[in-house]
Design an enzyme around this catalytic site. Structure first.
Site, PDB file in Angstrom:
ATOM      1  N   ARG A  15       1.655  -8.239 -33.592  1.00 19.35           N
ATOM      2  CA  ARG A  15       1.865  -9.665 -33.827  1.00 19.35           C
ATOM      3  C   ARG A  15       2.493  -9.911 -35.190  1.00 19.35           C
ATOM      4  O   ARG A  15       3.281 -10.856 -35.363  1.00 19.35           O
ATOM      5  CB  ARG A  15       0.554 -10.436 -33.700  1.00 19.35           C
ATOM      6  CG  ARG A  15      -0.523 -10.074 -34.713  1.00 19.35           C
ATOM      7  CD  ARG A  15      -1.789 -10.870 -34.466  1.00 19.35           C
ATOM      8  NE  ARG A  15      -2.877 -10.457 -35.347  1.00 19.35           N
ATOM      9  CZ  ARG A  15      -4.111 -10.935 -35.270  1.00 19.35           C
ATOM     10  NH1 ARG A  15      -4.423 -11.835 -34.353  1.00 19.35           N
ATOM     11  NH2 ARG A  15      -5.045 -10.516 -36.090  1.00 19.35           N
ATOM     12  N   SER A  42      -4.045 -16.643 -33.821  1.00 12.42           N
ATOM     13  CA  SER A  42      -4.254 -15.509 -32.925  1.00 12.42           C
ATOM     14  C   SER A  42      -2.980 -14.697 -32.719  1.00 12.42           C
ATOM     15  O   SER A  42      -3.019 -13.467 -32.644  1.00 12.42           O
ATOM     16  CB  SER A  42      -4.761 -16.005 -31.563  1.00 12.42           C
ATOM     17  OG  SER A  42      -5.994 -16.666 -31.703  1.00 12.42           O
ATOM     18  N   GLU A  63       0.298 -25.270 -22.065  1.00 12.08           N
ATOM     19  CA  GLU A  63       1.329 -24.250 -21.897  1.00 12.08           C
ATOM     20  C   GLU A  63       2.505 -24.731 -21.041  1.00 12.08           C
ATOM     21  O   GLU A  63       3.668 -24.472 -21.355  1.00 12.08           O
ATOM     22  CB  GLU A  63       0.726 -22.987 -21.281  1.00 12.08           C
ATOM     23  CG  GLU A  63      -0.196 -22.215 -22.210  1.00 12.08           C
ATOM     24  CD  GLU A  63      -1.624 -22.735 -22.223  1.00 12.08           C
ATOM     25  OE1 GLU A  63      -1.905 -23.764 -21.535  1.00 12.08           O
ATOM     26  OE2 GLU A  63      -2.487 -22.136 -22.901  1.00 12.08           O
ATOM     27  N   PHE A  88      -1.631 -16.789 -20.398  1.00  9.41           N
ATOM     28  CA  PHE A  88      -1.321 -18.215 -20.414  1.00  9.41           C
ATOM     29  C   PHE A  88       0.175 -18.468 -20.543  1.00  9.41           C
ATOM     30  O   PHE A  88       0.670 -19.524 -20.134  1.00  9.41           O
ATOM     31  CB  PHE A  88      -2.064 -18.891 -21.567  1.00  9.41           C
ATOM     32  CG  PHE A  88      -3.547 -18.659 -21.529  1.00  9.41           C
ATOM     33  CD1 PHE A  88      -4.270 -18.873 -20.366  1.00  9.41           C
ATOM     34  CD2 PHE A  88      -4.224 -18.207 -22.646  1.00  9.41           C
ATOM     35  CE1 PHE A  88      -5.635 -18.638 -20.317  1.00  9.41           C
ATOM     36  CE2 PHE A  88      -5.592 -17.971 -22.605  1.00  9.41           C
ATOM     37  CZ  PHE A  88      -6.304 -18.196 -21.442  1.00  9.41           C
ATOM     38  N   ARG A 172      -1.551  -7.760 -29.538  1.00 10.95           N
ATOM     39  CA  ARG A 172      -1.551  -8.493 -30.808  1.00 10.95           C
ATOM     40  C   ARG A 172      -1.992  -7.578 -31.956  1.00 10.95           C
ATOM     41  O   ARG A 172      -1.825  -7.920 -33.116  1.00 10.95           O
ATOM     42  CB  ARG A 172      -2.503  -9.681 -30.734  1.00 10.95           C
ATOM     43  CG  ARG A 172      -2.053 -10.785 -29.796  1.00 10.95           C
ATOM     44  CD  ARG A 172      -2.979 -11.990 -29.875  1.00 10.95           C
ATOM     45  NE  ARG A 172      -4.323 -11.707 -29.407  1.00 10.95           N
ATOM     46  CZ  ARG A 172      -5.438 -11.956 -30.095  1.00 10.95           C
ATOM     47  NH1 ARG A 172      -5.369 -12.464 -31.303  1.00 10.95           N
ATOM     48  NH2 ARG A 172      -6.620 -11.692 -29.586  1.00 10.95           N
TER      49      ARG A 172
END
Length: 322
Positions: A15, A42, A63, A88, A172
Site C-alpha cells: 500500500r 487502511s 463504493e 468492496f 496492503r
C-alpha cells in the site's frame, strides 16, 4: 529475469508503494485524481490526500457512487484511481464498473487491497476470492496481480497511461520481496523467473513466492521446474504459456483466488485452444474466506509450496502416463 534467491520480507508495504507511486504520478500529471471510500488510512493513501487535497475525493462508504464519480471524471479527461478493499472495489459495485466504466468506455483504475488470503484477520467478509473472475468478464479490462512492491511501482504508471479500464489487486501489507530494485515489467508480458524442463509453475501475486519455493523443493527431488510470474492476468501472455508447454510439457497454475474464473482457467483456455497439455490448478476450491494468518490460510486453502509440488508431480505423471 532473475529473482532474489534470498527472499526476505519486503521493507515496503504494497500500500505504501501504491501511495508513493500515485504521488509521483500526480506530481508529473495534473490529471491524476484519487477516489476513496473512507479507507485512506487502511489503503495507505493519507499522504496523497494531504499533498493533493483538491485531487482527492472521499465519497464515504459508497463504493458504487465512487465508481460513478470516477467514471464521470474519466469522461472529463482525468485519470482517476479508485481504491478500496478488493472485495468492496469489485464485487460490491460490479454493475457500476461494468456499465459506468466499461460500457461507456470511461477508463478508471481500480486498486483492490487485501487480495485473497492477505485479508487475514478481516476474515471471510473482506476476503476476495472472486474479484479476478468478475473483472475478467468485463470487456477490455486489464487485470494485474503484482507479487511485491517493486512490481506495484513498475506497473502503476503503465496502468495509468497504457490501457483503459484496469484492476490492480494486491496486499496492503509487507510481503516477501521477489524482485531486486530496478526490475523491469511490461504490461501483458510475463516474467520468467527460473528455467526448467519437467514442469512449468505459472503463478501470480503472493503465490509467486510459493511457486519459487516449490521449484526449489522439486529441484531437491531431481525435478526441474520453470517458474513464470504471470502478473498480467488479462490480457494473458499466451505466447509464454505456449512456450512453457513446448519446453516442459506440463503446467501448474497457482493463484490466491478461486480456482473458478481466475488465472488457472485463463491458462487452460490457451492450452485447450493452442497447445494441449496437462494442467493442474492451485486455487481456492468451493470455500469462503475465514480469519487466520497468511501462513495458516495458505495451508487451509491448499495454496502452499508443498501443494504446488504435489500438483507438479500429478501434472508430470499425466504427461508421461506413469
Amino acid at each position: 529475469m532473475m529473482y532474489l534467491k534470498d527472499r526476505v520480507t519486503d521493507p515496503v508495504a504494497m500500500r505504501d508503494a501504491y501511495c508513493d507511486t500515485l504521488i509521483y504520478l500526480a506530481e508529473e500529471h495534473p490529471g491524476i485524481v484519487a477516489i476513496e471510500v473512507d479507507v485512506a488510512a487502511s489503503m495507505g493513501t493519507t499522504r496523497f490526500a494531504k499533498k493533493f487535497p483538491d485531487r482527492s475525493v472521499n465519497c464515504g462508504i459508497q463504493e458504487a457512487n465512487a465508481v460513478g464519480v470516477a467514471a464521470g471524471l474519466a469522461l472529463e479527461g482525468y485519470t482517476p484511481f479508485f481504491h478500496a478493499f478488493g472485495i468492496f472495489a469489485t464485487r460490491r459495485c460490479f454493475d457500476q464498473i461494468f456499465l459506468s466504466a466499461g460500457y461507456q468506455k470511461a477508463p478508471i483504475k481500480i486498486v483492490g487491497g487485501d487480495a485473497g488470503v492477505t485479508a487475514t484477520a478481516n476474515g471471510g467478509t473482506h476476503m476476495p476470492f472472486e474479484d479476478v473472475a468478475l473483472m475478467r468478464a468485463i470487456p477490455d479490462m486489464t487485470i494485474v496481480d503484482p507479487a511485491d512492491s517493486q512490481a506495484v511501482r513498475a506497473l502503476l504508471p503503465q496502468l495509468a497511461y497504457d490501457c483503459g479500464n484496469a484492476y490492480l489487486r494486491c496486499s496492503r501489507k509487507n510481503m516477501p520481496m521477489i524482485y531486486a530494485p530496478g526490475a523491469t515489467f511490461k504490461l501483458g508480458k510475463a516474467n520468467v523467473l527460473r528455467e526448467g524442463t519437467d514442469v512449468t509453475l505459472i503463478a501470480a501475486g503472493c503465490e509467486v513466492n510459493e511457486a519459487l519455493t516449490a521449484a526449489e523443493m522439486l529441484e531437491a527431488e531431481g525435478i526441474s521446474a520453470r517458474v513464470v510470474d504471470m502478473f498480467t492476468i488479462k490480457p494473458l501472455d499466451e505466447e509464454c504459456v505456449i512456450e512453457s508447454v513446448q519446453k516442459t510439457g506440463a503446467i501448474v497454475t497457482a493463484e490466491n483466488h478461486n480456482a473458478i474464473g481466475g488465472l488457472g482457467e485463463a491458462v487452460c483456455n490457451v492450452v485447450a485452444r493452442r497447445c494441449p497439455a496437462p494442467v493442474e490448478i492451485i486455487g481456492v476450491h468451493e470455500s469462503f474466506g475465514e480469519v487466520g494468518t497468511i501462513d495458516d490460510l495458505l495451508k487451509r486453502f491448499h495454496l502452499t509450496a508443498a501443494d504446488i509440488c504435489d500438483a507438479a508431480k500429478r501434472a508430470i505423471a499425466r504427461k508421461t502416463g506413469a
